[in-house]
Design a protein around this motif. Structure first.
Motif, PDB file in Angstrom:
ATOM      1  N   MET A  55       1.740  -3.630  -3.275  1.00  0.00           N
ATOM      2  CA  MET A  55       1.463  -3.663  -4.939  1.00  0.00           C
ATOM      3  C   MET A  55       1.566  -2.070  -4.787  1.00  0.00           C
ATOM      4  O   MET A  55       2.054  -1.577  -6.616  1.00  0.00           O
ATOM      5  CB  MET A  55      -0.118  -3.905  -5.876  1.00  0.00           C
ATOM      6  N   SER A  56       0.466  -1.002  -4.546  1.00  0.00           N
ATOM      7  CA  SER A  56       0.820   0.153  -5.568  1.00  0.00           C
ATOM      8  C   SER A  56       1.525   0.842  -4.982  1.00  0.00           C
ATOM      9  O   SER A  56       1.972   1.936  -6.260  1.00  0.00           O
ATOM     10  CB  SER A  56      -0.336   1.729  -3.713  1.00  0.00           C
ATOM     11  N   GLU A  57       2.822   0.242  -4.100  1.00  0.00           N
ATOM     12  CA  GLU A  57       3.767   0.756  -3.779  1.00  0.00           C
ATOM     13  C   GLU A  57       4.916   1.234  -4.941  1.00  0.00           C
ATOM     14  O   GLU A  57       6.097   1.441  -4.920  1.00  0.00           O
ATOM     15  CB  GLU A  57       4.601   0.742  -2.538  1.00  0.00           C
ATOM     16  N   ILE A  58       4.783  -0.140  -6.240  1.00  0.00           N
ATOM     17  CA  ILE A  58       5.652  -0.105  -7.437  1.00  0.00           C
ATOM     18  C   ILE A  58       5.790   1.514  -7.829  1.00  0.00           C
ATOM     19  O   ILE A  58       6.257   1.229  -9.093  1.00  0.00           O
ATOM     20  CB  ILE A  58       5.210  -1.204  -8.191  1.00  0.00           C
ATOM     21  N   PHE A  59       4.447   1.539  -8.064  1.00  0.00           N
ATOM     22  CA  PHE A  59       4.613   3.468  -8.758  1.00  0.00           C
ATOM     23  C   PHE A  59       5.231   4.353  -7.889  1.00  0.00           C
ATOM     24  O   PHE A  59       4.864   5.166  -9.061  1.00  0.00           O
ATOM     25  CB  PHE A  59       2.804   3.515  -8.761  1.00  0.00           C
ATOM     26  N   GLY A  60       5.087   3.988  -6.723  1.00  0.00           N
ATOM     27  CA  GLY A  60       6.187   5.423  -5.965  1.00  0.00           C
ATOM     28  C   GLY A  60       5.264   5.268  -4.439  1.00  0.00           C
ATOM     29  O   GLY A  60       5.213   4.524  -3.318  1.00  0.00           O
ATOM     30  N   THR A  61       5.712   6.273  -3.592  1.00  0.00           N
ATOM     31  CA  THR A  61       5.312   6.433  -2.101  1.00  0.00           C
ATOM     32  C   THR A  61       4.145   7.231  -2.236  1.00  0.00           C
ATOM     33  O   THR A  61       3.403   7.978  -3.287  1.00  0.00           O
ATOM     34  CB  THR A  61       6.265   7.532  -2.112  1.00  0.00           C
ATOM     35  N   LEU A  62       3.502   6.363  -1.156  1.00  0.00           N
ATOM     36  CA  LEU A  62       1.716   6.855  -1.064  1.00  0.00           C
ATOM     37  C   LEU A  62       2.021   8.072  -0.237  1.00  0.00           C
ATOM     38  O   LEU A  62       2.756   7.682   0.393  1.00  0.00           O
ATOM     39  CB  LEU A  62       1.399   5.658  -0.892  1.00  0.00           C
ATOM     40  N   GLU A  63       0.402   8.369  -0.854  1.00  0.00           N
ATOM     41  CA  GLU A  63       0.123   9.226   0.596  1.00  0.00           C
ATOM     42  C   GLU A  63      -0.599   8.825   1.404  1.00  0.00           C
ATOM     43  O   GLU A  63      -0.907   7.716   1.482  1.00  0.00           O
ATOM     44  CB  GLU A  63      -1.437  10.688  -0.576  1.00  0.00           C
ATOM     45  N   THR A  64      -0.924   9.150   2.491  1.00  0.00           N
ATOM     46  CA  THR A  64      -2.013   8.812   3.665  1.00  0.00           C
ATOM     47  C   THR A  64      -2.675   9.718   3.670  1.00  0.00           C
ATOM     48  O   THR A  64      -2.867  11.342   3.967  1.00  0.00           O
ATOM     49  CB  THR A  64      -0.679   7.987   4.580  1.00  0.00           C
ATOM     50  N   PHE A  65      -3.667   9.478   5.249  1.00  0.00           N
ATOM     51  CA  PHE A  65      -4.891  10.007   4.942  1.00  0.00           C
ATOM     52  C   PHE A  65      -4.599  10.451   6.357  1.00  0.00           C
ATOM     53  O   PHE A  65      -5.004   8.995   7.427  1.00  0.00           O
ATOM     54  CB  PHE A  65      -5.910   8.990   4.638  1.00  0.00           C
ATOM     55  N   PRO A  66      -5.505  11.544   7.448  1.00  0.00           N
ATOM     56  CA  PRO A  66      -6.024  10.984   8.832  1.00  0.00           C
ATOM     57  C   PRO A  66      -6.676  10.060   9.856  1.00  0.00           C
ATOM     58  O   PRO A  66      -7.326   9.712   8.496  1.00  0.00           O
ATOM     59  CB  PRO A  66      -6.284  12.861   8.787  1.00  0.00           C
ATOM     60  N   PRO A  67      -6.605   9.878  10.058  1.00  0.00           N
ATOM     61  CA  PRO A  67      -7.827   8.931  10.860  1.00  0.00           C
ATOM     62  C   PRO A  67      -8.808   8.778  10.853  1.00  0.00           C
ATOM     63  O   PRO A  67      -9.709  10.119  10.239  1.00  0.00           O
ATOM     64  CB  PRO A  67      -7.281   8.948  12.631  1.00  0.00           C
ATOM     65  N   GLY A  68      -9.830   8.814  10.464  1.00  0.00           N
ATOM     66  CA  GLY A  68     -10.626   9.075  10.092  1.00  0.00           C
ATOM     67  C   GLY A  68     -11.271   9.058   8.325  1.00  0.00           C
ATOM     68  O   GLY A  68     -12.543   8.630   7.918  1.00  0.00           O
ATOM     69  N   GLU A  69     -10.505   9.915   8.186  1.00  0.00           N
ATOM     70  CA  GLU A  69     -10.500  10.155   6.212  1.00  0.00           C
ATOM     71  C   GLU A  69     -10.084   9.573   5.954  1.00  0.00           C
ATOM     72  O   GLU A  69     -10.880   9.281   5.170  1.00  0.00           O
ATOM     73  CB  GLU A  69     -10.152  11.836   6.436  1.00  0.00           C
ATOM     74  N   GLY A  70      -9.365   8.240   6.014  1.00  0.00           N
ATOM     75  CA  GLY A  70      -9.820   7.166   5.128  1.00  0.00           C
ATOM     76  C   GLY A  70     -10.013   6.387   5.346  1.00  0.00           C
ATOM     77  O   GLY A  70     -10.513   5.427   4.571  1.00  0.00           O
ATOM     78  N   GLN A  71     -10.807   5.798   6.336  1.00  0.00           N
ATOM     79  CA  GLN A  71     -11.918   4.903   6.718  1.00  0.00           C
ATOM     80  C   GLN A  71     -11.578   3.959   7.387  1.00  0.00           C
ATOM     81  O   GLN A  71     -11.764   3.104   8.190  1.00  0.00           O
ATOM     82  CB  GLN A  71     -12.925   4.523   6.237  1.00  0.00           C
ATOM     83  N   LEU A  72      -9.571   3.344   6.540  1.00  0.00           N
ATOM     84  CA  LEU A  72      -9.257   2.031   7.539  1.00  0.00           C
ATOM     85  C   LEU A  72      -8.636   2.341   8.301  1.00  0.00           C
ATOM     86  O   LEU A  72      -7.448   2.765   7.821  1.00  0.00           O
ATOM     87  CB  LEU A  72      -8.923   1.763   5.860  1.00  0.00           C
ATOM     88  N   ALA A  73      -8.500   2.238   9.661  1.00  0.00           N
ATOM     89  CA  ALA A  73      -7.431   2.588  10.799  1.00  0.00           C
ATOM     90  C   ALA A  73      -6.089   1.775  11.041  1.00  0.00           C
ATOM     91  O   ALA A  73      -5.334   2.770  10.524  1.00  0.00           O
ATOM     92  CB  ALA A  73      -8.213   2.368  12.201  1.00  0.00           C
ATOM     93  N   ASP A  74      -5.913   0.479   9.913  1.00  0.00           N
ATOM     94  CA  ASP A  74      -5.070  -0.183  10.232  1.00  0.00           C
ATOM     95  C   ASP A  74      -3.882   0.363   8.972  1.00  0.00           C
ATOM     96  O   ASP A  74      -3.184  -0.547   8.710  1.00  0.00           O
ATOM     97  CB  ASP A  74      -5.022  -1.300  10.724  1.00  0.00           C
ATOM     98  N   SER A  75      -4.901   0.711   7.716  1.00  0.00           N
ATOM     99  CA  SER A  75      -3.977   1.558   6.544  1.00  0.00           C
ATOM    100  C   SER A  75      -4.573   2.698   6.394  1.00  0.00           C
ATOM    101  O   SER A  75      -5.239   3.068   5.257  1.00  0.00           O
ATOM    102  CB  SER A  75      -4.685   0.267   5.587  1.00  0.00           C
ATOM    103  N   PRO A  76      -3.852   3.557   6.885  1.00  0.00           N
ATOM    104  CA  PRO A  76      -3.678   5.016   6.790  1.00  0.00           C
ATOM    105  C   PRO A  76      -3.517   5.875   4.872  1.00  0.00           C
ATOM    106  O   PRO A  76      -4.085   6.932   4.445  1.00  0.00           O
ATOM    107  CB  PRO A  76      -3.080   5.910   7.091  1.00  0.00           C
ATOM    108  N   GLN A  77      -3.140   4.811   3.864  1.00  0.00           N
ATOM    109  CA  GLN A  77      -3.328   5.023   2.431  1.00  0.00           C
ATOM    110  C   GLN A  77      -3.975   5.059   1.715  1.00  0.00           C
ATOM    111  O   GLN A  77      -3.816   5.124   1.002  1.00  0.00           O
ATOM    112  CB  GLN A  77      -1.349   4.238   1.914  1.00  0.00           C
TER     113      GLN A  77
END
Length: 263
Positions: A55-77
């Motif tokens: 859903m978010s990608e309809i607004f553009g390219t997503l930023e990603t976060f390093p492992p652990g910083e984003g908290q969700l291992a399978d969803s770095p976005q």
């Protein structure tokens, strides 16, 4: 899709839409509404992390976060904020700011989805940066036009920006992370910082979002600033946030105010 204004100067409620199955027309309407209102609030959604990313990608390219910083291992976005350290990042953004202003290419859009609703507290405040600039006295506008802010990591931004799509001027200021103003003494900077914080917090300027499970809120960070409110670890709240890259935001493909008349 039904879109209705919800604040005197900014923000709209979006109803009768399923963010999991958006059509191109839905996407076009959401693009136009975001640029018109700066903030969109959508209730009663059911999104998996993968759904939120799509859903978010309809607004553009997503930023990603390093492992652990984003908290969700399978969803770095996805960057997860929460009331408890075991669930995500806590004590985040309790001052007026726009996400990603610490980046040299600042983050244009943030999208939040409420996963777990607290029984009490944890509201988010939003304020209109375009209106904040518009309502400044003329002498104050003249004194700040052209000023450059310095973030703690050395990143610089104009204090008054013009939106890349709408060309409207806005007051772009991160109260917590801005370290100084080019050419200002520390005393001059602190005085201006205090004034701007008071102005962003002025009576009637804020929309307070009381989160319900399934809420999605979308903010144009160049039009709207936000501020978190305290929440106790006794409460259980989880917010999943996605953010759009500056070099991939949808309005890079062009936008016309005439688009709004088609809605």
């Amino acid at each position: 899709m039904k879109i209705s204004a919800m604040h005197a100067s900014f923000g709209a409620r979006v109803e009768e839409v399923d963010l999991v199955s958006l059509t191109q027309r839905d996407t076009d309407l959401l693009h136009t509404a975001l640029l018109e209102h700066g903030l969109l609030a959508i209730r009663n959604q059911k999104l998996s992390p993968a759904d939120q990313v799509r859903m978010s990608e309809i607004f553009g390219t997503l930023e990603t976060f390093p492992p652990g910083e984003g908290q969700l291992a399978d969803s770095p976005q996805i960057f997860r904020v929460a009331s408890r350290p075991s669930n995500g990042h806590t004590n985040v953004g309790r001052y007026w700011h726009s996400d990603g202003s610490f980046r040299a290419q600042a983050t244009p859009i943030s999208i939040w989805y409420l996963v777990a609703r607290p029984a009490d507290g944890g509201e988010t405040l939003f304020t209109d940066l375009r209106e904040a600039y518009r309502t400044l006295p003329d002498d104050r506008k003249a004194s700040i036009d052209g000023l450059i802010t310095l973030h703690r990591n050395g990143v610089e931004h104009p204090l008054v920006i013009r939106h890349a799509a709408t060309r409207d001027p806005s007051l772009y200021f991160n109260v917590g992370l801005t370290h100084g103003i080019v050419g200002y003494t520390n005393e001059e900077f602190m005085a201006l910082r205090h004034h701007l914080n008071e102005h962003l917090s002025r009576a009637g300027a804020s929309y307070v979002h009381h989160w319900l499970e399934g809420d999605v809120v979308i903010a144009d960070n160049f039009r709207v600033a936000h501020r978190a409110t305290p929440i106790s670890m006794d409460q259980h709240r989880i917010l999943d946030r996605t953010t759009i890259r500056a070099d991939g935001v949808f309005w890079r493909d062009g936008y016309s105010r005439a688009d709004a008349s088609e809605r």
